[in-house]
Scaffold this active site. Sequence first.
Site, PDB file in Angstrom:
ATOM      1  N   SER A 136       0.867  -1.170   0.000  1.00 59.79           N
ATOM      2  CA  SER A 136       0.000   0.000   0.000  1.00 59.79           C
ATOM      3  C   SER A 136       0.905   1.222   0.000  1.00 59.79           C
ATOM      4  O   SER A 136       1.735   1.382   0.900  1.00 59.79           O
ATOM      5  CB  SER A 136      -0.877  -0.023   1.253  1.00 59.79           C
ATOM      6  OG  SER A 136      -1.590   1.186   1.380  1.00 59.79           O
ATOM      7  N   LYS A 162      -1.192  -1.068  -4.401  1.00 64.71           N
ATOM      8  CA  LYS A 162      -2.363  -0.267  -4.016  1.00 64.71           C
ATOM      9  C   LYS A 162      -1.890   1.156  -3.814  1.00 64.71           C
ATOM     10  O   LYS A 162      -0.916   1.398  -3.101  1.00 64.71           O
ATOM     11  CB  LYS A 162      -2.963  -0.838  -2.729  1.00 64.71           C
ATOM     12  CG  LYS A 162      -3.880   0.091  -1.948  1.00 64.71           C
ATOM     13  CD  LYS A 162      -4.641  -0.694  -0.883  1.00 64.71           C
ATOM     14  CE  LYS A 162      -4.698   0.048   0.446  1.00 64.71           C
ATOM     15  NZ  LYS A 162      -5.398  -0.749   1.480  1.00 64.71           N
ATOM     16  N   LYS A 164      -3.030   5.099  -2.658  1.00 67.42           N
ATOM     17  CA  LYS A 164      -4.048   5.877  -1.962  1.00 67.42           C
ATOM     18  C   LYS A 164      -4.499   7.010  -2.878  1.00 67.42           C
ATOM     19  O   LYS A 164      -3.665   7.628  -3.553  1.00 67.42           O
ATOM     20  CB  LYS A 164      -3.462   6.457  -0.669  1.00 67.42           C
ATOM     21  CG  LYS A 164      -3.101   5.388   0.358  1.00 67.42           C
ATOM     22  CD  LYS A 164      -4.346   4.757   0.955  1.00 67.42           C
ATOM     23  CE  LYS A 164      -3.981   3.830   2.115  1.00 67.42           C
ATOM     24  NZ  LYS A 164      -5.198   3.296   2.762  1.00 67.42           N
ATOM     25  N   ASP A 189      -7.251   2.987  -3.106  1.00 71.49           N
ATOM     26  CA  ASP A 189      -7.964   3.029  -1.817  1.00 71.49           C
ATOM     27  C   ASP A 189      -8.255   4.494  -1.484  1.00 71.49           C
ATOM     28  O   ASP A 189      -7.331   5.299  -1.354  1.00 71.49           O
ATOM     29  CB  ASP A 189      -7.089   2.398  -0.719  1.00 71.49           C
ATOM     30  CG  ASP A 189      -7.802   2.327   0.634  1.00 71.49           C
ATOM     31  OD1 ASP A 189      -8.956   2.794   0.748  1.00 71.49           O
ATOM     32  OD2 ASP A 189      -7.188   1.808   1.595  1.00 71.49           O
ATOM     33  N   GLU A 214     -11.149   0.588  -3.226  1.00 70.98           N
ATOM     34  CA  GLU A 214     -11.422   0.296  -1.817  1.00 70.98           C
ATOM     35  C   GLU A 214     -12.064   1.495  -1.135  1.00 70.98           C
ATOM     36  O   GLU A 214     -11.586   2.626  -1.275  1.00 70.98           O
ATOM     37  CB  GLU A 214     -10.082  -0.066  -1.155  1.00 70.98           C
ATOM     38  CG  GLU A 214     -10.180  -0.486   0.302  1.00 70.98           C
ATOM     39  CD  GLU A 214      -8.816  -0.947   0.852  1.00 70.98           C
ATOM     40  OE1 GLU A 214      -7.937  -1.338   0.057  1.00 70.98           O
ATOM     41  OE2 GLU A 214      -8.638  -0.888   2.080  1.00 70.98           O
ATOM     42  N   ASP A 239     -13.617  -1.802   3.305  1.00 71.30           N
ATOM     43  CA  ASP A 239     -12.660  -1.890   4.419  1.00 71.30           C
ATOM     44  C   ASP A 239     -13.379  -1.362   5.663  1.00 71.30           C
ATOM     45  O   ASP A 239     -14.041  -2.128   6.385  1.00 71.30           O
ATOM     46  CB  ASP A 239     -11.403  -1.077   4.047  1.00 71.30           C
ATOM     47  CG  ASP A 239     -10.393  -0.926   5.180  1.00 71.30           C
ATOM     48  OD1 ASP A 239     -10.620  -1.458   6.278  1.00 71.30           O
ATOM     49  OD2 ASP A 239      -9.349  -0.250   4.981  1.00 71.30           O
ATOM     50  N   LYS A 263      -9.426  -7.046   8.258  1.00 73.09           N
ATOM     51  CA  LYS A 263      -8.414  -6.627   9.228  1.00 73.09           C
ATOM     52  C   LYS A 263      -8.829  -7.180  10.586  1.00 73.09           C
ATOM     53  O   LYS A 263      -9.979  -6.972  11.009  1.00 73.09           O
ATOM     54  CB  LYS A 263      -8.329  -5.100   9.306  1.00 73.09           C
ATOM     55  CG  LYS A 263      -7.757  -4.457   8.052  1.00 73.09           C
ATOM     56  CD  LYS A 263      -7.751  -2.944   8.147  1.00 73.09           C
ATOM     57  CE  LYS A 263      -7.150  -2.335   6.882  1.00 73.09           C
ATOM     58  NZ  LYS A 263      -7.296  -0.858   6.862  1.00 73.09           N
ATOM     59  N   GLY A 291      -3.798  -4.064   6.094  1.00 75.77           N
ATOM     60  CA  GLY A 291      -2.740  -3.742   7.047  1.00 75.77           C
ATOM     61  C   GLY A 291      -3.052  -2.448   7.766  1.00 75.77           C
ATOM     62  O   GLY A 291      -3.851  -1.630   7.283  1.00 75.77           O
TER      63      GLY A 291
HETATM   64  O1  OSB Z   1      -7.088   1.879   4.602  1.00 74.36           O
HETATM   65  O2  OSB Z   1      -5.994   0.087   4.400  1.00 74.36           O
HETATM   66  C1  OSB Z   1      -6.098   1.211   4.882  1.00 74.36           C
HETATM   67  C2  OSB Z   1      -2.976   2.143   6.869  1.00 74.36           C
HETATM   68  C3  OSB Z   1      -3.540   2.743   7.964  1.00 74.36           C
HETATM   69  C4  OSB Z   1      -4.905   2.870   8.033  1.00 74.36           C
HETATM   70  C5  OSB Z   1      -5.709   2.386   7.006  1.00 74.36           C
HETATM   71  C6  OSB Z   1      -5.162   1.761   5.902  1.00 74.36           C
HETATM   72  C7  OSB Z   1      -3.756   1.661   5.820  1.00 74.36           C
HETATM   73  C8  OSB Z   1      -3.055   1.095   4.688  1.00 74.36           C
HETATM   74  C9  OSB Z   1      -1.650   0.600   4.930  1.00 74.36           C
HETATM   75  O3  OSB Z   1      -3.488   1.063   3.559  1.00 74.36           O
HETATM   76  C10 OSB Z   1      -1.505  -0.872   4.890  1.00 74.36           C
HETATM   77  C11 OSB Z   1      -0.167  -1.278   5.442  1.00 74.36           C
HETATM   78  O4  OSB Z   1       0.814  -1.139   4.730  1.00 74.36           O
HETATM   79  O5  OSB Z   1      -0.110  -1.708   6.611  1.00 74.36           O
HETATM   80 MG    MG Z   2      -8.305   0.729   3.330  1.00 77.43          MG
END
Ligand code: OSB
Ligand code: MG
Length: 371
Positions: A136, A162, A164, A189, A214, A239, A263, A291
């Site tokens: 991510s 992925k 953001k 995402d 996402e 999510d 998660k 994550g």
């Molecule tokens: O939306 O998946 C998410 C990190 C912190 C809070 C929300 C998210 C995320 C990530 C990072 O996308 C995932 C990772 O590398 O741990």
């Molecule tokens: Mg997410």
Amino acid sequence: MKISRIVLRLLKMPFVSFFETSFGRVYKKEVILVQVHDDSGKDGWGECVAAENPFYSYEDVHSAWSVLTRLISPRILEPPISTPEDLPEMVSFVRGHPMAKAAVEMALWDLYSKKLEKPLWRVLGGVYEKIPCGVSIGIQDHPDDLLEKIEAELEAGYQKIKIKIKPGWDVEITRLVRQHFPEAPLMVDANSAYRLSDAEHLKVLDQFDLMMIEQPLYYDDIYEHSLLQQRISTPVCLDESIRHHRDARLALQLGACRVINLKIGRVGGLVEAIKIHDLCKEQEIPVWCGGMLETGIGRAHNIALSTLQNFVVPGDVSASARYFGRDIIQPPVEVNPQGFIEVPEAPGIGYQPDLEWIEEKTVKRQAITCD
Ligand code: OSB
Ligand code: MG
């Protein structure tokens, strides 16, 4: 198991680079670790994924510390616990606070599988000896920084990218990434940065052959995601909106998503995560492990969960070195050149907590015992 002592620690660990989402930028990890001890002298570790501030969800390290010390820890000290599957019912008197509950449940699972002398993933019913990994990548200061990062991660073998997105860093950035990496398994995402009225704008993303989008809409919405899914061809992945298996059931019934990011912390523990996994498997809806920028303890639990059969999409579970100069487990989590994590065979979570480093990074500590 009889839990005789629980040690809660708050750690602060700088990230190797900042991580930015539609709700802001973080430079360091503040994390609560839960260590449970039983009367046989064995211990187990869990990680609370609540962040420094309540921006992803309403929980943060402050609320979690309070709930863990005042309510959840005292509750599990009293009675014998035959299996960690008892935990959800034992702590159901506290409404919500899934991340706090999950941290304790994780620690019990680690302890329980150590007592059985089996790796946690096998105790959970996992079937994969290696798990496919993705990354991510946060919002960057400059598009070139993003392209550089993607190139490095693909080079390292990662099987899913992925990125953001948020308004102003979405269609054009995705177009640019697609131009540079026409074949990459790519997804976006939004962390709830859009509204249903943005449907036409989000529809523009359909041309980029994305694996999924996402959580585009409200963090607590399911219904409007079902309306959005009818209007775009890119699969919606939920999510934030999926808090437990009843949410998952509703989302699948309404057609609000075609894939779910699971998660452990968000759904209140491994027991609930497995329920959602099983429900999705029944309905042939793929899941993948999300994550929360975890340290090695939470990462190890994510790896164990990811070995269940319906985890068929690469997760956001990646190498320790992407986050921390030195992780708090030994060995750190590593990803092989083919983009897989080889799942450890040692009992429990299968990685050794590095106590010396944990103590050095601890800024607050509280032990809770029977008397
Ligand atoms: O939306 O998946 C998410 C990190 C912190 C809070 C929300 C998210 C995320 C990530 C990072 O996308 C995932 C990772 O590398 O741990
Ligand atoms: Mg997410």
